[in-house]
Design a protein around this motif. Sequence first.
Motif, PDB file in Angstrom:
ATOM      1  N   ALA A   1      44.868  62.399  69.164  1.00  0.00           N
ATOM      2  CA  ALA A   1      45.340  61.235  69.919  1.00  0.00           C
ATOM      3  C   ALA A   1      44.331  60.812  70.983  1.00  0.00           C
ATOM      4  CB  ALA A   1      46.686  61.545  70.568  1.00  0.00           C
ATOM      5  N   LEU A   2      43.624  61.769  71.568  1.00  0.00           N
ATOM      6  CA  LEU A   2      42.565  61.494  72.548  1.00  0.00           C
ATOM      7  C   LEU A   2      41.303  62.218  72.120  1.00  0.00           C
ATOM      8  CD1 LEU A   2      44.520  61.904  75.929  1.00  0.00           C
ATOM      9  CD2 LEU A   2      44.006  59.772  74.703  1.00  0.00           C
ATOM     10  N   ARG A   3      40.162  61.526  72.238  1.00  0.00           N
ATOM     11  CA  ARG A   3      38.900  62.059  71.736  1.00  0.00           C
ATOM     12  C   ARG A   3      37.831  62.032  72.829  1.00  0.00           C
ATOM     13  NH1 ARG A   3      38.931  61.185  65.862  1.00  0.00           N
ATOM     14  NH2 ARG A   3      40.854  60.112  65.255  1.00  0.00           N
ATOM     15  N   GLY A   4      37.886  63.003  73.717  1.00  0.00           N
ATOM     16  CA  GLY A   4      36.836  63.143  74.716  1.00  0.00           C
ATOM     17  C   GLY A   4      36.881  62.097  75.820  1.00  0.00           C
ATOM     18  N   ILE A   5      38.022  61.976  76.491  1.00  0.00           N
ATOM     19  CA  ILE A   5      38.200  60.992  77.559  1.00  0.00           C
ATOM     20  C   ILE A   5      37.669  61.544  78.884  1.00  0.00           C
ATOM     21  CG2 ILE A   5      39.885  59.741  78.969  1.00  0.00           C
ATOM     22  CD1 ILE A   5      39.748  58.556  76.253  1.00  0.00           C
ATOM     23  N   SER A   6      36.772  60.818  79.513  1.00  0.00           N
ATOM     24  CA  SER A   6      36.311  61.131  80.865  1.00  0.00           C
ATOM     25  C   SER A   6      36.582  59.917  81.752  1.00  0.00           C
ATOM     26  CB  SER A   6      34.821  61.474  80.879  1.00  0.00           C
ATOM     27  OG  SER A   6      34.579  62.687  80.182  1.00  0.00           O
TER      28      SER A   6
ATOM     29  N   GLY B   1      46.145  55.560  72.182  1.00  0.00           N
ATOM     30  CA  GLY B   1      46.152  56.778  72.980  1.00  0.00           C
ATOM     31  C   GLY B   1      46.516  56.562  74.432  1.00  0.00           C
ATOM     32  N   LYS B   2      46.861  55.342  74.806  1.00  0.00           N
ATOM     33  CA  LYS B   2      47.093  55.067  76.230  1.00  0.00           C
ATOM     34  C   LYS B   2      48.324  55.787  76.771  1.00  0.00           C
ATOM     35  CE  LYS B   2      49.126  50.465  75.339  1.00  0.00           C
ATOM     36  NZ  LYS B   2      49.153  50.566  73.865  1.00  0.00           N
ATOM     37  N   SER B   3      49.396  55.875  75.988  1.00  0.00           N
ATOM     38  CA  SER B   3      50.582  56.583  76.465  1.00  0.00           C
ATOM     39  C   SER B   3      50.346  58.090  76.520  1.00  0.00           C
ATOM     40  CB  SER B   3      51.786  56.266  75.576  1.00  0.00           C
ATOM     41  OG  SER B   3      52.191  54.916  75.746  1.00  0.00           O
ATOM     42  N   THR B   4      49.598  58.620  75.568  1.00  0.00           N
ATOM     43  CA  THR B   4      49.231  60.038  75.610  1.00  0.00           C
ATOM     44  C   THR B   4      48.411  60.342  76.847  1.00  0.00           C
ATOM     45  OG1 THR B   4      49.217  60.169  73.189  1.00  0.00           O
ATOM     46  CG2 THR B   4      48.052  61.901  74.373  1.00  0.00           C
ATOM     47  N   LEU B   5      47.481  59.470  77.169  1.00  0.00           N
ATOM     48  CA  LEU B   5      46.674  59.644  78.372  1.00  0.00           C
ATOM     49  C   LEU B   5      47.561  59.602  79.618  1.00  0.00           C
ATOM     50  CD1 LEU B   5      43.956  59.893  79.787  1.00  0.00           C
ATOM     51  CD2 LEU B   5      43.698  57.409  79.600  1.00  0.00           C
ATOM     52  N   MET B   6      48.506  58.674  79.650  1.00  0.00           N
ATOM     53  CA  MET B   6      49.410  58.579  80.790  1.00  0.00           C
ATOM     54  C   MET B   6      50.232  59.856  80.939  1.00  0.00           C
ATOM     55  SD  MET B   6      50.446  56.539  83.247  1.00  0.00           S
ATOM     56  CE  MET B   6      50.500  54.775  82.972  1.00  0.00           C
TER      57      MET B   6
END
Length: 220
Positions: free
Chosen positions: A20-25, A43-48
């Motif tokens: 769902a997320l691939r290496g977010i910095s 992936g925005k809700s997963t990030l939240m």
Amino acid sequence: MIELDNITKVYKMGRTELAALRGISLRVEQGEMVSIIGPSGSGKSTLMNIIGCLDKPTLGQYRLEGIEVNMLNDNELAQIRNRKIGFIFQSFNLLPRTTALANVELPLIYIGAGNRRQRASQALESVGLAHRAKHRPSELAGGEQQRVAIARALINNPSLILADEPTGNLDTQTSKEIMLLFKQLNQQGITIVLVTHEADIAAYTQRTIRMRDGQIEASG
């Protein structure tokens, strides 16, 4: 305030893995108002959820106000959520059979705080709804229900507000009023991160992070 380094989130469904997320910095400074925008599945809700300590990354590091979130146990994560973060959702998540005032009091009940009624009244007043304190959600318009939800999110004086599609169920004029309220809260020093799929809502924020396929496509 928020420091994410190479955050990856992988969900396992049987033998299948979904990234769902691939290496977010990402960095969000104290006092910023930031929007996260992207299509469904970006992936925005997963990030939240990770920023809100509702989920943990598979890989990577997350620091919130200098605290290594990855190292916290479930009880410590709950304390972070209760004391540092205010959550606002598209569906308002109000208890239908209780008054606006009682809905705002709920987070204080969870932590056993005193002066609950007075603090809840002050929170409702801060969003312009003191006169609707005794009304149930069914007796309130959509924008009023969202203001109740915002008052509830403010009750513990959080340093961070996370809003997931906060105007998704509102008409254009009401959405504008809610976003102006967010801007007022931000001017008071509260950091705000909101998820939206609407460019006109993102335009109210100081910075927009665009996501696609679990990665940050652009930021600025």
